[in-house]
Enzyme design. Structure first.
Site, short mmCIF file in Angstrom:
data_model
loop_
_atom_site.label_atom_id
_atom_site.label_comp_id
_atom_site.label_asym_id
_atom_site.label_seq_id
_atom_site.Cartn_x
_atom_site.Cartn_y
_atom_site.Cartn_z
N ASN A 10 -14.45 -2.71 -2.46
CA ASN A 10 -13.50 -1.51 -2.96
C ASN A 10 -14.63 -2.40 -4.39
OD1 ASN A 10 -12.67 -0.18 -5.08
ND2 ASN A 10 -11.50 -1.54 -5.58
N TRP A 11 -15.43 -1.56 -4.66
CA TRP A 11 -17.25 -1.35 -5.53
C TRP A 11 -16.56 -1.09 -6.94
CZ3 TRP A 11 -21.97 1.62 -3.11
CH2 TRP A 11 -21.73 1.00 -1.84
N LYS A 12 -15.28 -0.26 -6.94
CA LYS A 12 -15.27 0.63 -8.70
C LYS A 12 -16.32 1.43 -8.92
CE LYS A 12 -12.61 -3.74 -9.07
NZ LYS A 12 -11.23 -4.34 -9.66
N HIS A 95 -3.76 0.99 -6.13
CA HIS A 95 -4.72 0.45 -6.32
C HIS A 95 -4.27 -0.22 -8.00
CE1 HIS A 95 -7.83 -2.25 -8.54
NE2 HIS A 95 -8.17 -2.96 -7.32
N GLU A 97 -5.65 -0.67 -10.84
CA GLU A 97 -6.31 -0.42 -11.72
C GLU A 97 -5.61 1.54 -11.88
OE1 GLU A 97 -10.24 -1.23 -11.36
OE2 GLU A 97 -9.75 -3.70 -11.46
N GLU A 165 -2.77 -7.46 -4.40
CA GLU A 165 -3.47 -8.23 -4.78
C GLU A 165 -2.59 -8.17 -6.49
OE1 GLU A 165 -7.09 -5.95 -3.71
OE2 GLU A 165 -6.79 -4.80 -5.36
N GLY A 171 -9.92 -9.35 -10.78
CA GLY A 171 -11.26 -9.63 -11.78
C GLY A 171 -11.13 -10.60 -12.88
N SER A 211 -10.01 -11.65 -7.22
CA SER A 211 -10.83 -12.81 -6.72
C SER A 211 -11.65 -13.20 -5.41
CB SER A 211 -10.53 -13.84 -8.68
OG SER A 211 -10.70 -13.37 -9.58
N GLY A 232 -13.37 -7.24 -5.15
CA GLY A 232 -14.04 -6.03 -5.56
C GLY A 232 -15.33 -6.62 -6.20
N GLY A 233 -15.57 -7.68 -7.42
CA GLY A 233 -16.84 -8.21 -8.01
C GLY A 233 -17.81 -8.65 -6.74
C1 PEP Z 1 -9.91 -5.69 -6.23
O1 PEP Z 1 -10.71 -4.45 -6.49
O2 PEP Z 1 -9.37 -5.21 -5.78
C2 PEP Z 1 -10.52 -6.63 -6.90
C3 PEP Z 1 -9.37 -7.53 -6.46
O3 PEP Z 1 -11.38 -7.00 -7.28
P1 PEP Z 1 -11.95 -8.67 -7.70
O4 PEP Z 1 -12.15 -9.28 -6.24
O5 PEP Z 1 -13.35 -8.47 -8.39
O6 PEP Z 1 -10.98 -9.71 -7.90
#
Ligand code: PEP
Length: 252
Positions: A10-12, A95, A97, A165, A171, A211, A232-233
């Site tokens: 998930n690049w956001k 999600h 966010e 999640e 993040g 994370s 994500g990251g």
């Molecule tokens: C996400 O965007 O769903 C996520 C889990 O981000 P991260 O891996 O950066 O915590």
């Protein structure tokens, strides 16, 4: 019961078109080693056509969100049919966010899942509690509300995967422990069984997200109810995401 393994990036809201193209090129040598893992890249809508043309064929394309409406006067929205037309196979709904920043309610998340299903997209539903909710002891009731409000409006075939999640882990670098993630994944599977029966529940992939990185991924994939990760990251780097997907492959 055999379930698919899913490694989802998930690049956001990150990256230029040039960076997206380079990511696809850099990931191409890794892709052949991932047979048996459904590998999905969820990217900003603007990047999807370019990625459709540049990702290896075995890597699926995903969207980070979808409109709750079919078409028409909804400025700024991208419909499920537009996503499908651009070569998208998967879509994330719910999600945290989007819930926090765009005001997505459980009802709207259900409408998004319905539109995705109508367009033939495979939907990943995200659920997760905030730190305050966890501290207040309401994790289970929050997850149940988020999950059941969507499940009860869909047919069993209309949801392709669930992602646990926890908002406090996204993040932050503070992943949930594998024990916590496994316990929640089992709880969610139980709720699915209550609504859709044991058989559907036993076949529904449940992911962990929050994370996940190349160092901790294998611990999650060793959990019996966790079938992959939403990343994500760490997914912004094709090498790191490749390591995570390979760790998932190794569990076979
Ligand atoms: C996400 O965007 O769903 C996520 C889990 O981000 P991260 O891996 O950066 O915590």
């Amino acid at each position: 019961m055999q379930r698919i393994s899913l490694a989802v990036a998930n690049w956001k809201m990150n990256g230029t078109l040039a960076e997206a193209k380079r990511w696809a090129e850099d990931f191409a040598p890794v892709a052949p080693a991932l047979e048996g893992v459904e590998t999905v890249v969820c990217a900003p809508a603007l990047h999807l056509p370019l990625l459709h043309a540049s990702l290896p064929e075995s890597v699926r394309l995903g969207a980070e969100d979808v409109s709750a409406y079919t078409n028409g006067a909804h400025t700024g929205d991208v419909s499920a049919a537009m996503l499908a037309d651009a070569g998208v196979d998967w879509v994330i709904v719910g999600h945290s966010e989007r819930r926090a920043e765009a005001g997505d309610t459980d009802e709207r998340v259900l409408e998004k899942a319905r539109r995705a299903s109508e367009a033939g997209l495979s939907t990943i539903l995200c659920v997760g509690e905030t730190l305050e909710e966890r501290r207040a002891g309401s994790t289970e009731s929050v997850l149940e509300r988020q999950l059941v409000s969507v499940l009860s409006g869909l047919k069993p075939g209309e949801l392709a995967a669930l992602a646990y999640e926890p908002v406090w882990a996204i993040g932050t670098g503070e992943a949930a422990s594998p024990e916590t993630a496994q316990a929640v994944a089992r709880h969610l599977r139980g709720l699915v069984a209550r609504h859709w029966g044991e058989e559907r529940a036993a076949r529904l992939p449940v992911l962990y997200g929050g994370s996940v990185n190349e160092k901790n991924a294998a611990q999650f994939f060793a959990c019996p109810d966790i079938d992959g990760a939403l990343v994500g990251g760490a997914s912004l780097d094709p090498e790191r995401f490749g390591h995570i997907a390979k760790a998932l492959k190794a569990r076979h």
